[in-house]
Motif scaffolding. Structure first.
Motif, PDB file in Angstrom:
ATOM      1  N   ASP A 150      13.451   8.528   1.151  1.00  0.00           N
ATOM      2  CA  ASP A 150      12.278   8.446   0.267  1.00  0.00           C
ATOM      3  C   ASP A 150      11.570   7.108   0.424  1.00  0.00           C
ATOM      4  O   ASP A 150      10.337   7.040   0.438  1.00  0.00           O
ATOM      5  CB  ASP A 150      12.706   8.649  -1.188  1.00  0.00           C
ATOM      6  N   GLU A 151      12.340   6.039   0.529  1.00  0.00           N
ATOM      7  CA  GLU A 151      11.742   4.722   0.728  1.00  0.00           C
ATOM      8  C   GLU A 151      11.021   4.652   2.065  1.00  0.00           C
ATOM      9  O   GLU A 151       9.944   4.052   2.176  1.00  0.00           O
ATOM     10  CB  GLU A 151      12.823   3.634   0.656  1.00  0.00           C
ATOM     11  N   LEU A 152      11.612   5.255   3.085  1.00  0.00           N
ATOM     12  CA  LEU A 152      10.977   5.288   4.404  1.00  0.00           C
ATOM     13  C   LEU A 152       9.643   6.020   4.341  1.00  0.00           C
ATOM     14  O   LEU A 152       8.641   5.564   4.905  1.00  0.00           O
ATOM     15  CB  LEU A 152      11.911   5.961   5.410  1.00  0.00           C
ATOM     16  N   GLN A 153       9.619   7.159   3.653  1.00  0.00           N
ATOM     17  CA  GLN A 153       8.380   7.920   3.512  1.00  0.00           C
ATOM     18  C   GLN A 153       7.318   7.114   2.772  1.00  0.00           C
ATOM     19  O   GLN A 153       6.144   7.098   3.162  1.00  0.00           O
ATOM     20  CB  GLN A 153       8.663   9.223   2.758  1.00  0.00           C
ATOM     21  N   ALA A 154       7.745   6.390   1.735  1.00  0.00           N
ATOM     22  CA  ALA A 154       6.802   5.568   0.971  1.00  0.00           C
ATOM     23  C   ALA A 154       6.241   4.441   1.834  1.00  0.00           C
ATOM     24  O   ALA A 154       5.041   4.123   1.763  1.00  0.00           O
ATOM     25  CB  ALA A 154       7.491   5.009  -0.268  1.00  0.00           C
ATOM     26  N   LYS A 155       7.107   3.824   2.652  1.00  0.00           N
ATOM     27  CA  LYS A 155       6.645   2.750   3.546  1.00  0.00           C
ATOM     28  C   LYS A 155       5.625   3.273   4.556  1.00  0.00           C
ATOM     29  O   LYS A 155       4.634   2.602   4.871  1.00  0.00           O
ATOM     30  CB  LYS A 155       7.838   2.139   4.274  1.00  0.00           C
ATOM     31  N   PHE A 156       5.866   4.476   5.054  1.00  0.00           N
ATOM     32  CA  PHE A 156       4.949   5.053   6.040  1.00  0.00           C
ATOM     33  C   PHE A 156       3.596   5.351   5.399  1.00  0.00           C
ATOM     34  O   PHE A 156       2.545   5.080   6.001  1.00  0.00           O
ATOM     35  CB  PHE A 156       5.548   6.324   6.631  1.00  0.00           C
ATOM     36  N   GLU A 157       3.605   5.878   4.201  1.00  0.00           N
ATOM     37  CA  GLU A 157       2.344   6.172   3.506  1.00  0.00           C
ATOM     38  C   GLU A 157       1.585   4.883   3.214  1.00  0.00           C
ATOM     39  O   GLU A 157       0.351   4.844   3.334  1.00  0.00           O
ATOM     40  CB  GLU A 157       2.633   6.939   2.220  1.00  0.00           C
ATOM     41  N   ALA A 158       2.312   3.829   2.826  1.00  0.00           N
ATOM     42  CA  ALA A 158       1.650   2.550   2.594  1.00  0.00           C
ATOM     43  C   ALA A 158       1.085   1.987   3.893  1.00  0.00           C
ATOM     44  O   ALA A 158       0.008   1.372   3.899  1.00  0.00           O
ATOM     45  CB  ALA A 158       2.639   1.571   1.972  1.00  0.00           C
ATOM     46  N   MET A 159       1.799   2.210   5.005  1.00  0.00           N
ATOM     47  CA  MET A 159       1.331   1.730   6.306  1.00  0.00           C
ATOM     48  C   MET A 159       0.014   2.404   6.692  1.00  0.00           C
ATOM     49  O   MET A 159      -0.907   1.752   7.216  1.00  0.00           O
ATOM     50  CB  MET A 159       2.392   2.008   7.370  1.00  0.00           C
ATOM     51  N   GLU A 160      -0.100   3.695   6.422  1.00  0.00           N
ATOM     52  CA  GLU A 160      -1.318   4.415   6.788  1.00  0.00           C
ATOM     53  C   GLU A 160      -2.540   3.902   6.038  1.00  0.00           C
ATOM     54  O   GLU A 160      -3.678   4.056   6.506  1.00  0.00           O
ATOM     55  CB  GLU A 160      -1.131   5.909   6.516  1.00  0.00           C
ATOM     56  N   ASN A 161      -2.318   3.297   4.875  1.00  0.00           N
ATOM     57  CA  ASN A 161      -3.423   2.771   4.065  1.00  0.00           C
ATOM     58  C   ASN A 161      -3.626   1.271   4.251  1.00  0.00           C
ATOM     59  O   ASN A 161      -4.408   0.659   3.523  1.00  0.00           O
ATOM     60  CB  ASN A 161      -3.169   3.073   2.582  1.00  0.00           C
ATOM     61  N   ASP A 162      -2.926   0.688   5.214  1.00  0.00           N
ATOM     62  CA  ASP A 162      -3.028  -0.742   5.446  1.00  0.00           C
ATOM     63  C   ASP A 162      -4.386  -1.079   6.073  1.00  0.00           C
ATOM     64  O   ASP A 162      -4.784  -0.493   7.094  1.00  0.00           O
ATOM     65  CB  ASP A 162      -1.894  -1.203   6.363  1.00  0.00           C
ATOM     66  N   GLU A 163      -5.101  -2.019   5.460  1.00  0.00           N
ATOM     67  CA  GLU A 163      -6.449  -2.361   5.921  1.00  0.00           C
ATOM     68  C   GLU A 163      -6.437  -3.037   7.287  1.00  0.00           C
ATOM     69  O   GLU A 163      -7.312  -2.799   8.121  1.00  0.00           O
ATOM     70  CB  GLU A 163      -7.116  -3.270   4.889  1.00  0.00           C
ATOM     71  N   THR A 164      -5.449  -3.903   7.525  1.00  0.00           N
ATOM     72  CA  THR A 164      -5.378  -4.583   8.821  1.00  0.00           C
ATOM     73  C   THR A 164      -5.079  -3.591   9.937  1.00  0.00           C
ATOM     74  O   THR A 164      -5.696  -3.634  11.012  1.00  0.00           O
ATOM     75  CB  THR A 164      -4.293  -5.679   8.789  1.00  0.00           C
TER      76      THR A 164
END
Length: 365
Positions: A150-164
């Motif tokens: 679950d943490e991995l999935q959350a990290k991936f979703e946050a990565m997709e929204n990363d502005e940089t």
């Protein structure tokens, strides 16, 4: 190598494989297959090929497999092979292993995965600005070491929204491709696997350094015949000496080893609070939280703590061994275990005619 296959149980659990070159004047590639032990990495086989193509490596593994009997990989046999293989991200190696050992699970070395991503960020063609690289690199690193799916999935979703990251289409595509293979590199997917807290291919890396430094003495073999001779004489003698040193408690070279019994030096857990549930099962209290306890199963060499969950050596296992004078533990150098020292001696020399009290302490009553 045959005795390592037959007597070291880790050979049926996890095998490391890596290749290197520049060892002879014809430019052949040398593959090492190893397993791990309290005495370090132990060789299971050596392949010498002319190149690293999938077809060549597959044929080399098939020839290697034809040499094995049913005692190989600790009784699993050549058909099944080991439970797990640890490799770097070499497509030819992984395709060849899948073809010869279809039942085995292939894992990626975490170190090589992150190293490859760092090189990707530095490649000029990918256009990543220097000041953005330190921000982009942790995006993958944090996913690698997530403690749950679950943490991995959350990290991936946050990565997709990363502005940089959004400014670099090539990097985003690369990370998405890497994420698609998450089960082979994410640490959270290894909780139920016998990786023994090994997430990198460093045993193979260290063994390649031994080959070049200790065996070849930083010179190229004249030809393939001479290279084979070095492997079956010098390499064999080197590992024999190293294992015998461990058998005889000559530990000068492994003072920093995680397999030493000093792993729990300074631990404040009260040994009197350790509870024996049955022959192999123990309850060990936490050092920092009185409400938490850890389950140690010495027979399997596992603990419910984060380090010991996959079978790695941890302070809770050490305390049980020390408190109850437990024997035959694979996770620590057998300083006070005559049976395990005898087993390692047999692996090194093949000699089974040693007296039973050969490795018993002089202070033994």
């Amino acid at each position: 190598m045959q005795r390592v296959h037959k007597l070291i149980k880790h050979s049926g659990e996890l095998v490391f494989i890596d290749a290197s070159g520049n060892m002879d004047r014809q430019g052949c590639r040398v593959f090492l297959l190893l397993t791990h032990s309290c005495a370090g990495g132990l060789p299971l086989g050596v392949l010498i090929t002319t190149n690293e193509s999938t077809e060549t490596v597959t044929e080399a593994l098939a020839l290697y497999n034809s040499l094995l009997d049913n005692s190989a990989f600790f009784g699993r046999g050549p058909k099944l092979g080991p439970e797990l293989f640890m490799t770097d991200d070499s497509t030819s190696e992984r395709q060849a292993l899948s073809a010869i050992y279809p039942e085995a699970t292939l894992l990626l070395c975490v170190f090589h995965l992150l190293q490859a991503f760092w090189h990707f960020l530095w490649e000029f063609k990918n256009g990543v600005r220097k000041e953005d690289r330190p921000h982009l690199f942790p995006l993958l690193k944090d996913m690698v070491y997530c403690s749950s799916v679950d943490e991995l999935q959350a990290k991936f979703e946050a990565m997709e929204n990363d502005e940089t990251l959004a400014r670099y289409e090539k990097v985003q595509k690369h990370l998405e491709d890497v994420y698609a293979r998450k089960s082979s590199w994410a640490v959270c997917y290894r909780d139920d696997l016998n990786v023994r807290n090994n997430n990198t291919n460093n045993y193979a890396e260290a063994s390649m350094q031994i080959m070049k430094d200790q065996i070849l003495e930083r010179t190229k073999a004249y030809n393939v015949i001479q290279l084979v001779d070095f492997i079956v004489t010098r390499l064999e003698a080197y590992y024999e000496r190293r294992i015998i040193d461990v058998c005889n408690n000559r530990l000068d070279r492994v003072l920093q080893s995680r397999f030493l019994l000093s792993v729990a030096a300074g631990c404040k857990i009260n040994p009197d609070e350790i509870e024996q549930v049955d022959e192999d099962l123990y309850m060990v209290p936490s050092e920092t939280d009185e409400t938490v306890g850890y389950v140690v199963h010495l027979g399997q060499g596992v603990c419910s703590c984060k380090i010991g969950m996959t079978g790695g050596p941890c302070k809770h296992q050490y305390l049980v061994i020390k408190t109850y004078n437990a024997q035959s533990c694979w996770n620590f150098i057998p300083v006070n275990d005559p049976a395990m020292r005898m087993l390692l001696y047999k692996v090194a020399t093949g000699c089974a005619n040693v007296p039973d009290d050969w490795f018993v302490s002089l202070n033994h009553q």
